[in-house]
Design a protein around this motif. Structure first.
Motif, PDB file in Angstrom:
ATOM      1  N   GLN A 207      23.526 -22.090 -26.315  1.00  0.00           N
ATOM      2  CA  GLN A 207      22.113 -22.339 -26.033  1.00  0.00           C
ATOM      3  C   GLN A 207      21.914 -23.797 -25.648  1.00  0.00           C
ATOM      4  OE1 GLN A 207      20.204 -21.313 -29.866  1.00  0.00           O
ATOM      5  NE2 GLN A 207      19.721 -23.482 -30.111  1.00  0.00           N
ATOM      6  N   SER A 208      20.918 -24.032 -24.797  1.00  0.00           N
ATOM      7  CA  SER A 208      20.640 -25.395 -24.342  1.00  0.00           C
ATOM      8  C   SER A 208      19.576 -26.026 -25.235  1.00  0.00           C
ATOM      9  CB  SER A 208      20.200 -25.381 -22.879  1.00  0.00           C
ATOM     10  OG  SER A 208      18.973 -24.691 -22.730  1.00  0.00           O
ATOM     11  N   TYR A 209      19.070 -27.161 -24.801  1.00  0.00           N
ATOM     12  CA  TYR A 209      18.147 -27.954 -25.615  1.00  0.00           C
ATOM     13  C   TYR A 209      16.717 -27.849 -25.084  1.00  0.00           C
ATOM     14  CZ  TYR A 209      22.429 -30.031 -27.419  1.00  0.00           C
ATOM     15  OH  TYR A 209      23.663 -30.223 -28.004  1.00  0.00           O
ATOM     16  N   ALA A 210      15.772 -27.792 -26.008  1.00  0.00           N
ATOM     17  CA  ALA A 210      14.355 -27.799 -25.636  1.00  0.00           C
ATOM     18  C   ALA A 210      13.854 -29.236 -25.579  1.00  0.00           C
ATOM     19  CB  ALA A 210      13.546 -26.999 -26.659  1.00  0.00           C
ATOM     20  N   ALA A 211      12.925 -29.496 -24.680  1.00  0.00           N
ATOM     21  CA  ALA A 211      12.334 -30.835 -24.592  1.00  0.00           C
ATOM     22  C   ALA A 211      11.409 -31.043 -25.784  1.00  0.00           C
ATOM     23  CB  ALA A 211      11.568 -30.985 -23.286  1.00  0.00           C
ATOM     24  N   PRO A 212      11.654 -32.054 -26.615  1.00  0.00           N
ATOM     25  CA  PRO A 212      10.824 -32.252 -27.809  1.00  0.00           C
ATOM     26  C   PRO A 212       9.491 -32.926 -27.516  1.00  0.00           C
ATOM     27  CG  PRO A 212      12.509 -33.937 -27.707  1.00  0.00           C
ATOM     28  CD  PRO A 212      12.779 -33.004 -26.558  1.00  0.00           C
ATOM     29  N   VAL A 213       9.405 -33.591 -26.378  1.00  0.00           N
ATOM     30  CA  VAL A 213       8.163 -34.257 -25.971  1.00  0.00           C
ATOM     31  C   VAL A 213       7.920 -33.961 -24.501  1.00  0.00           C
ATOM     32  CG1 VAL A 213       8.275 -36.131 -27.658  1.00  0.00           C
ATOM     33  CG2 VAL A 213       9.434 -36.388 -25.454  1.00  0.00           C
ATOM     34  N   GLY A 214       6.654 -34.130 -24.071  1.00  0.00           N
ATOM     35  CA  GLY A 214       6.313 -33.868 -22.678  1.00  0.00           C
ATOM     36  C   GLY A 214       5.128 -34.696 -22.240  1.00  0.00           C
ATOM     37  N   PRO A 215       4.801 -34.640 -20.966  1.00  0.00           N
ATOM     38  CA  PRO A 215       3.740 -35.502 -20.416  1.00  0.00           C
ATOM     39  C   PRO A 215       2.335 -35.158 -20.888  1.00  0.00           C
ATOM     40  CG  PRO A 215       4.556 -33.970 -18.752  1.00  0.00           C
ATOM     41  CD  PRO A 215       5.467 -33.842 -19.927  1.00  0.00           C
ATOM     42  N   ASP A 216       2.152 -33.994 -21.517  1.00  0.00           N
ATOM     43  CA  ASP A 216       0.807 -33.587 -21.937  1.00  0.00           C
ATOM     44  C   ASP A 216       0.493 -33.985 -23.376  1.00  0.00           C
ATOM     45  OD1 ASP A 216       0.274 -32.434 -19.458  1.00  0.00           O
ATOM     46  OD2 ASP A 216       1.184 -30.534 -20.044  1.00  0.00           O
ATOM     47  N   LEU A 304      14.758 -42.136 -40.205  1.00  0.00           N
ATOM     48  CA  LEU A 304      14.080 -41.566 -39.027  1.00  0.00           C
ATOM     49  C   LEU A 304      14.826 -40.368 -38.451  1.00  0.00           C
ATOM     50  CD1 LEU A 304      13.221 -44.914 -37.181  1.00  0.00           C
ATOM     51  CD2 LEU A 304      11.692 -43.541 -38.605  1.00  0.00           C
ATOM     52  N   GLN A 305      15.803 -39.860 -39.147  1.00  0.00           N
ATOM     53  CA  GLN A 305      16.721 -38.859 -38.600  1.00  0.00           C
ATOM     54  C   GLN A 305      16.030 -37.573 -38.165  1.00  0.00           C
ATOM     55  OE1 GLN A 305      20.499 -38.590 -40.674  1.00  0.00           O
ATOM     56  NE2 GLN A 305      20.641 -36.386 -40.299  1.00  0.00           N
ATOM     57  N   GLU A 306      14.947 -37.204 -38.832  1.00  0.00           N
ATOM     58  CA  GLU A 306      14.298 -35.932 -38.523  1.00  0.00           C
ATOM     59  C   GLU A 306      13.404 -35.981 -37.289  1.00  0.00           C
ATOM     60  OE1 GLU A 306      13.516 -33.585 -42.574  1.00  0.00           O
ATOM     61  OE2 GLU A 306      12.448 -35.483 -42.477  1.00  0.00           O
ATOM     62  N   SER A 307      13.107 -37.169 -36.807  1.00  0.00           N
ATOM     63  CA  SER A 307      12.142 -37.327 -35.711  1.00  0.00           C
ATOM     64  C   SER A 307      12.538 -36.531 -34.466  1.00  0.00           C
ATOM     65  CB  SER A 307      12.025 -38.805 -35.342  1.00  0.00           C
ATOM     66  OG  SER A 307      11.631 -39.584 -36.451  1.00  0.00           O
ATOM     67  N   PHE A 308      11.532 -35.878 -33.880  1.00  0.00           N
ATOM     68  CA  PHE A 308      11.655 -35.180 -32.594  1.00  0.00           C
ATOM     69  C   PHE A 308      12.701 -34.063 -32.598  1.00  0.00           C
ATOM     70  CE2 PHE A 308      10.451 -39.684 -31.787  1.00  0.00           C
ATOM     71  CZ  PHE A 308       9.089 -39.430 -31.612  1.00  0.00           C
ATOM     72  N   HIS A 309      12.838 -33.412 -33.740  1.00  0.00           N
ATOM     73  CA  HIS A 309      13.678 -32.224 -33.851  1.00  0.00           C
ATOM     74  C   HIS A 309      12.772 -31.004 -34.100  1.00  0.00           C
ATOM     75  CE1 HIS A 309      16.939 -35.152 -34.520  1.00  0.00           C
ATOM     76  NE2 HIS A 309      17.730 -34.186 -34.091  1.00  0.00           N
ATOM     77  N   PRO A 310      13.256 -29.807 -33.811  1.00  0.00           N
ATOM     78  CA  PRO A 310      12.452 -28.613 -34.086  1.00  0.00           C
ATOM     79  C   PRO A 310      12.083 -28.523 -35.557  1.00  0.00           C
ATOM     80  CG  PRO A 310      14.333 -28.069 -32.700  1.00  0.00           C
ATOM     81  CD  PRO A 310      14.546 -29.479 -33.169  1.00  0.00           C
ATOM     82  N   ASN A 311      10.824 -28.173 -35.833  1.00  0.00           N
ATOM     83  CA  ASN A 311      10.410 -27.964 -37.216  1.00  0.00           C
ATOM     84  C   ASN A 311      10.627 -26.502 -37.594  1.00  0.00           C
ATOM     85  OD1 ASN A 311       8.254 -26.537 -36.062  1.00  0.00           O
ATOM     86  ND2 ASN A 311       6.869 -28.291 -36.186  1.00  0.00           N
ATOM     87  N   ALA A 312      10.191 -26.116 -38.774  1.00  0.00           N
ATOM     88  CA  ALA A 312      10.424 -24.741 -39.244  1.00  0.00           C
ATOM     89  C   ALA A 312       9.775 -23.720 -38.325  1.00  0.00           C
ATOM     90  CB  ALA A 312       9.911 -24.584 -40.670  1.00  0.00           C
ATOM     91  N   ASN A 313       8.576 -24.023 -37.811  1.00  0.00           N
ATOM     92  CA  ASN A 313       7.921 -23.095 -36.887  1.00  0.00           C
ATOM     93  C   ASN A 313       8.717 -22.955 -35.591  1.00  0.00           C
ATOM     94  OD1 ASN A 313       5.778 -22.551 -38.600  1.00  0.00           O
ATOM     95  ND2 ASN A 313       4.516 -24.222 -37.805  1.00  0.00           N
ATOM     96  N   GLY A 314       9.255 -24.081 -35.111  1.00  0.00           N
ATOM     97  CA  GLY A 314      10.069 -24.028 -33.905  1.00  0.00           C
ATOM     98  C   GLY A 314      11.312 -23.190 -34.099  1.00  0.00           C
TER      99      GLY A 314
END
Length: 348
Positions: A207-216, A304-314
């Motif tokens: 599986q590939s990676y999801a973008a954790p942030v975006g322009p919106d 800061l290790q958890e920053s911008f990673h998928p959370n439980a809902n993700g």
């Protein structure tokens, strides 16, 4: 009688002798080692933070800094959200920050842990593995987490925008990653073959990676309260960095004859800081600081290790999409939202 005649006579006598020996049997080849017939049926996750459960919390004992182990494996990780008929259990071997060499049979250790493929070997001989899901490559030459760090540094005025700083060489970095990930995937194939499995006995999914942030991103959250990024870097991450990384991971999967699940657009509209009013609708952690860790020298660098990673809902949504893919016959699919916003596997 000429010598050739003697040879013919000798062959006739040998054949006749074998024919008379009705009980004679040539020894059958020894069967390959494999799990017992009644072994539990399991699925296995391998790779780095995006699949270990980093960001989902409630980390397994021993993986939250104990004796230097920061693998951050969570019971909320996507592999534990998979629902496939006939599967008895799931194993999570993934480790936050793991490079491809540690996923494969390399000698690289990640946070005190040895090769994930060697760990897989033990599981494969005691259980009947039906699927292996791998998320890896970002911690090789792309060093994606460090790229995000440079984006934050650019927001703070410490350097150029990361799109300009990293962008020109991004494709070359991804290209250098491809053979490393390919080798790791082939190592997994070797482990399974040595454990007595044929290729069609199990499914190897990359599986590939999801973008954790975006322009919106909500503009009021473009700071240390949520997502300290420059707008142009947010656009670069989602529109350039992640698609190029996805293409590289797809190539490695193809090289190893693995199935491919594209998560690059899975978080669209659900990225970190996409909703100021309802943070619970987001599938990724915002800038996260574990303040207690800052009080201890051996834990401070991981605050800061958890920053911008998928959370439980993700992870729950990714697991739902993965479930659909594993129960399909598609070689490739993309995780895309339906009208309600839930992810589903769309053949691609």
């Amino acid at each position: 009688m000429r010598p050739s005649g003697w040879l013919v006579l000798l062959l006739v006598l040998v054949v006749a002798t074998l024919g008379l020996a009705g009980d004679h049997r040539f020894p059958a080849p020894e069967p390959l080692r494999g799990p017992p017939e009644d072994a539990p049926t399991v699925i296995v996750a391998m790779g780095d933070s995006t699949i270990s459960g980093e960001g989902a919390g409630d980390y397994e004992p021993g993986t939250d800094g104990d004796k230097g182990n920061w693998c951050h494996r969570s019971p909320h990780a996507s592999i534990f959200q998979v629902r496939v008929p006939g599967v008895d259990a799931a194993y999570n071997l993934a480790c936050s920050g793991a490079p491809s060499a540690q996923v494969g049979l390399g000698k690289v250790e990640q946070y005190t842990e040895t090769s994930q493929s060697k760990q897989l070997a033990r599981i494969a001989t005691r259980n009947r593995v039906t699927a292996i899901v791998v998320a890896s490559g970002a911690n090789d030459d792309p060093s994606f987490s460090h790229v995000l760090d440079s984006c934050v540094q650019a927001w703070a005025g410490r350097g150029q925008p990361c799109g300009k700083q990293v962008g020109p060489g991004w494709e070359r970095r991804v290209d250098r990653m491809i053979p490393k990930l390919t080798m790791a995937l082939r190592d997994i194939r070797t482990v399974m073959r040595n454990a007595g499995y044929a290729r069609d006995d199990y499914s190897l999914v990359v599986q590939s990676y999801a973008a954790p942030v975006g322009p919106d991103v909500d503009r009021d959250l473009l700071d240390l309260s949520g997502c300290p990024f420059l707008t142009q870097d947010l656009r670069w991450v989602e529109e350039d960095a992640v698609p190029v990384l996805t293409a590289g991971v797809r190539t490695a999967a193809r090289n190893a004859g693995a199935r491919f699940l594209d998560l690059s657009r899975a978080g669209t509209g659900r990225e970190a800081c996409s909703s100021e009013r309802d943070p619970s609708s987001e599938w990724f952690r915002r800038l996260a600081v574990e303040w207690d860790n800052l009080e201890h020298d051996d834990r401070a660098t991981h605050a800061l290790q958890e920053s911008f990673h998928p959370n439980a809902n993700g992870h729950k949504q990714f697991g739902q999409c993965l479930s659909e893919f594993l129960t399909s016959v598609d070689r490739a699919a993309s995780c895309l939202p339906d009208e309600e916003g839930d992810l589903h596997a769309a053949a691609s």
